[in-house]
Scaffold this active site. Structure first.
Site, PDB file in Angstrom:
ATOM      1  N   VAL A  72       0.974  -1.158  -0.032  1.00 44.81           N
ATOM      2  CA  VAL A  72      -0.020   0.107   0.133  1.00 44.81           C
ATOM      3  C   VAL A  72       0.890   1.138  -0.190  1.00 44.81           C
ATOM      4  O   VAL A  72       0.640   2.152  -0.741  1.00 44.81           O
ATOM      5  CB  VAL A  72      -0.895  -0.202   1.056  1.00 44.81           C
ATOM      6  CG1 VAL A  72      -1.422   1.094   1.423  1.00 44.81           C
ATOM      7  CG2 VAL A  72      -1.951  -1.106   1.015  1.00 44.81           C
ATOM      8  N   GLY A  73       1.811   0.966   0.685  1.00 47.37           N
ATOM      9  CA  GLY A  73       3.062   2.381   0.638  1.00 47.37           C
ATOM     10  C   GLY A  73       2.647   3.539   1.523  1.00 47.37           C
ATOM     11  O   GLY A  73       2.737   4.588   1.193  1.00 47.37           O
ATOM     12  N   ASN A 127       5.879   3.995  14.107  1.00 46.76           N
ATOM     13  CA  ASN A 127       6.019   2.943  13.056  1.00 46.76           C
ATOM     14  C   ASN A 127       7.381   3.077  12.460  1.00 46.76           C
ATOM     15  O   ASN A 127       7.673   3.893  11.695  1.00 46.76           O
ATOM     16  CB  ASN A 127       5.188   2.957  11.963  1.00 46.76           C
ATOM     17  CG  ASN A 127       5.304   1.890  10.798  1.00 46.76           C
ATOM     18  OD1 ASN A 127       6.215   1.071  11.049  1.00 46.76           O
ATOM     19  ND2 ASN A 127       4.490   2.000   9.942  1.00 46.76           N
ATOM     20  N   CYS A 130       7.844   0.084   8.372  1.00 50.68           N
ATOM     21  CA  CYS A 130       6.954  -0.276   6.956  1.00 50.68           C
ATOM     22  C   CYS A 130       7.877  -0.540   6.129  1.00 50.68           C
ATOM     23  O   CYS A 130       8.814   0.197   5.676  1.00 50.68           O
ATOM     24  CB  CYS A 130       6.352   1.025   6.689  1.00 50.68           C
ATOM     25  SG  CYS A 130       5.289   0.690   5.236  1.00 50.68           S
ATOM     26  N   GLY A 217      -0.370 -12.447   7.874  1.00 50.29           N
ATOM     27  CA  GLY A 217      -1.347 -13.637   7.852  1.00 50.29           C
ATOM     28  C   GLY A 217      -0.660 -14.632   8.640  1.00 50.29           C
ATOM     29  O   GLY A 217       0.586 -14.691   8.924  1.00 50.29           O
ATOM     30  N   GLY A 265      -4.467  -8.111  12.689  1.00 52.64           N
ATOM     31  CA  GLY A 265      -4.404  -7.218  11.322  1.00 52.64           C
ATOM     32  C   GLY A 265      -5.278  -8.089  10.419  1.00 52.64           C
ATOM     33  O   GLY A 265      -6.280  -7.678  10.293  1.00 52.64           O
ATOM     34  N   THR A 266      -4.331  -8.806   9.530  1.00 47.64           N
ATOM     35  CA  THR A 266      -5.063  -9.513   8.334  1.00 47.64           C
ATOM     36  C   THR A 266      -6.207 -10.220   8.498  1.00 47.64           C
ATOM     37  O   THR A 266      -7.036 -10.365   7.668  1.00 47.64           O
ATOM     38  CB  THR A 266      -4.027 -10.342   7.708  1.00 47.64           C
ATOM     39  OG1 THR A 266      -2.979  -9.659   7.613  1.00 47.64           O
ATOM     40  CG2 THR A 266      -4.306 -11.012   6.533  1.00 47.64           C
TER      41      THR A 266
END
Lengths: 301, 229
Positions: A72-73, A127, A130, A217, A265-266
């Site tokens: 996604v960046g 963060n 990333c 995941g 998250g996922t």
């Protein structure tokens, strides 16, 4: 829901240990349309940078066996865009509100943190991990020497509880966690996604324009669990454990290796109500096993 | 969990899946379908083909693991549906044409059924499907096989066009519409993860910046979208 799920994390009290991870839950609005998100322990909002970011072009997702890659960046509205358009909803939620902050320079991190610290939020999640922005936070997240500089400055920039989200790609995850503690972080989040890649064999090219993307995941869970275990045995500040948690059993595993709270998250993409399912699952387990407080099982391994 | 009523192969790897239950939804919206436990990881976004008292149906093509698993569903098998998601086609008054290419016909049947007084253009590469179903809903159904469906279309006859199909087809319709005052709505398809607008992986680039295909779309004003990304 009983209050035996309550968890103290640094100076904050979470109503339960289940927090939605940054980048997977927006600012909460979308999921509020599906269920009462105030039943959650907390939300870490979509990672914010000082200035608005458009994010990456091209493919942003690729599904893998037991996981997914994303690129996604750090698309986000920027700190001011967040304050103007998202904050009024976010700040009024009755749960612990964490703002995740990304950046590519120390100055950007610090400015963003200073602005956000004036708002009604509960915690800053720094963060430095990333993998999807070229000059992004990940550089800070690999080497503990570089990480120290940004954590030290961030610590000075806010009175809010400060947690540092670490990269699993760090040269030495224990050294990195110790650096966080020594520089005054109130806690640690780990892990972010794993740097990974995928190839389209027909076009003989990378799936992602940035070549590498972040793997998340169930595929990463055993490695994330090991890292949380290692870190929890080497620091005394609390840890948000995450990485492939898709059910209450996964969540309990992370708590048993020492995580104070967990982030999901996922799994939100698999089941939008997964947060509630995990809270219920933990509560039922405690009932069945006659566990009065999660302190009884936290870090027992 | 819901139960499968039928799951019929219509040829060319295309299936029509009918699921039992009363569901919400409107033309152009979609559901996230899941008929497996862990693998594949993500659910599959499939637009509503039709819905009514006690059922909802989805038209899909087998392209990967998820849709292969969907194609194996039998009567009374269980499936999980999350939705409806997305904005859907707008409710508007005027002379409307519906133009579908290949699997792009999937979200348009409910539009034809809802609006009724429309002209329908359906384009297929080699075999037409569901034409009779469309004919039950509207009088004028034009079918082209092997040709460009846009060859039969006089855009200037319409106030609005709803379209879904290959990007080149939608782009061409948008270009044709520039010469008249016709407004085109396109339904975009992108790989998705959450389906609700949280993860930002299904970004659609538009003249107004990045939009979320799942939440801001999948229906966009045709002239807003960049088709070459």
């Amino acid at each position: 829901m009983s209050n035996k799920l309550e968890v103290k994390f640094s100076s904050l009290k979470f109503k339960n240990p289940v927090i939605m991870a940054s980048g997977t839950f927006g600012f909460g609005k979308e999921y509020q349309e599906i269920y009462d998100i105030e039943k959650l322990g907390g939300i870490s909002c979509k990672g914010l940078t000082l200035h608005k970011k458009e994010g990456n072009k091209g493919n942003r997702i690729h599904e893998t066996a037991a996981g997914m890659l994303n690129s996604v960046g750090l698309e986000n509205p920027g700190v001011e865009g967040f304050i103007q358009n998202e904050l009024s909803f976010f700040e009024n939620l009755d749960l612990i509100k964490i703002t995740n902050v990304g950046g590519s320079t120390i100055e950007d991190y610090i400015k963003a943190i200073e602005i956000l610290s004036k708002e009604k939020i509960d915690m800053i999640e720094l963060n430095i991990s990333c993998p999807n922005v070229k000059e992004g936070g990940m550089a800070f997240g690999i080497n503990d020497g570089i990480a120290r500089r940004v954590i030290k400055e961030a610590r000075k920039a806010t009175k809010l509880p400060l947690v540092v989200k670490l990269s699993p790609n760090a040269e030495d995850i224990i050294k990195m966690a110790v650096a966080c503690e020594e520089e005054g972080a109130d806690g640690i989040s780990l892990v972010n996604t794993f740097k990974a890649m995928a190839i389209d064999i027909k076009s003989r090219s990378n799936i992602f324009q940035n070549t590498y993307a972040g793997l998340s995941g169930p595929a990463i869970k055993p490695i994330a669990l090991r890292m949380v275990h290692e870190v929890c045995h080497n620091v005394s500040i609390p840890v948000f454990g995450m990485g492939g948690i898709t059910n209450y059993k996964d969540a309990l595993e992370f708590i048993m290796v020492g995580a104070t709270c967990i982030q999901v998250g996922t799994a939100n993409f698999i089941n939008p109500r997964i947060g509630l399912d995990i809270i219920d699952g933990i509560e039922n387990f405690m009932l069945e096993e006659n566990i009065k407080s999660l302190d009884e099982i936290r870090g027992i391994i | 969990m819901a139960k499968v009523i039928s799951n019929d192969c219509l040829g060319s790897d295309m299936y029509l899946l009918k699921v039992c239950g009363n569901y919400k939804g409107k033309m152009g919206q979609f559901y996230m379908l899941r008929a497996w436990d862990n693998y594949p990881l993500l659910s599959r976004p499939i637009s509503i083909y039709d819905m009514g008292e006690g059922y909802i149906s989805f038209l899909y093509k087998v392209v990967g693991k998820g849709t292969t698993l969907l194609s194996k569903l039998k009567v009374d098998d269980e499936i999980n549906l999350e939705g409806p998601y997305g904005n859907g086609f707008p409710k508007i008054q005027g002379k409307i044409a519906i133009v579908g290419g290949g699997m792009g016909i999937a979200p348009l049947y409910l539009a034809a059924k809802t609006i009724k007084n429309v002209d329908v253009y359906l384009g297929f590469r080699d075999k037409a499907i569901l034409v009779e179903e469309y004919k039950k809903q509207v009088d004028n159904v034009y079918v082209s096989i092997g040709n460009n469906v846009t060859d039969d279309l006089d855009v200037s006859k319409y106030d609005y066009i709803f379209t879904c199909g290959p990007k080149e087809m939608m782009k061409k319709i948008v270009e044709m519409a520039k010469e008249s005052n016709t407004i085109v709505y396109v339904s975009m398809e992108k790989r998705m993860a959450c389906g609700v607008g949280a993860c930002l992986v299904c970004t659609c680039q538009t003249k107004h910046g990045n939009k979320k295909t799942c939440k801001d779309g999948p229906v966009f004003l045709g002239e807003e979208v960049f088709y070459n990304e």
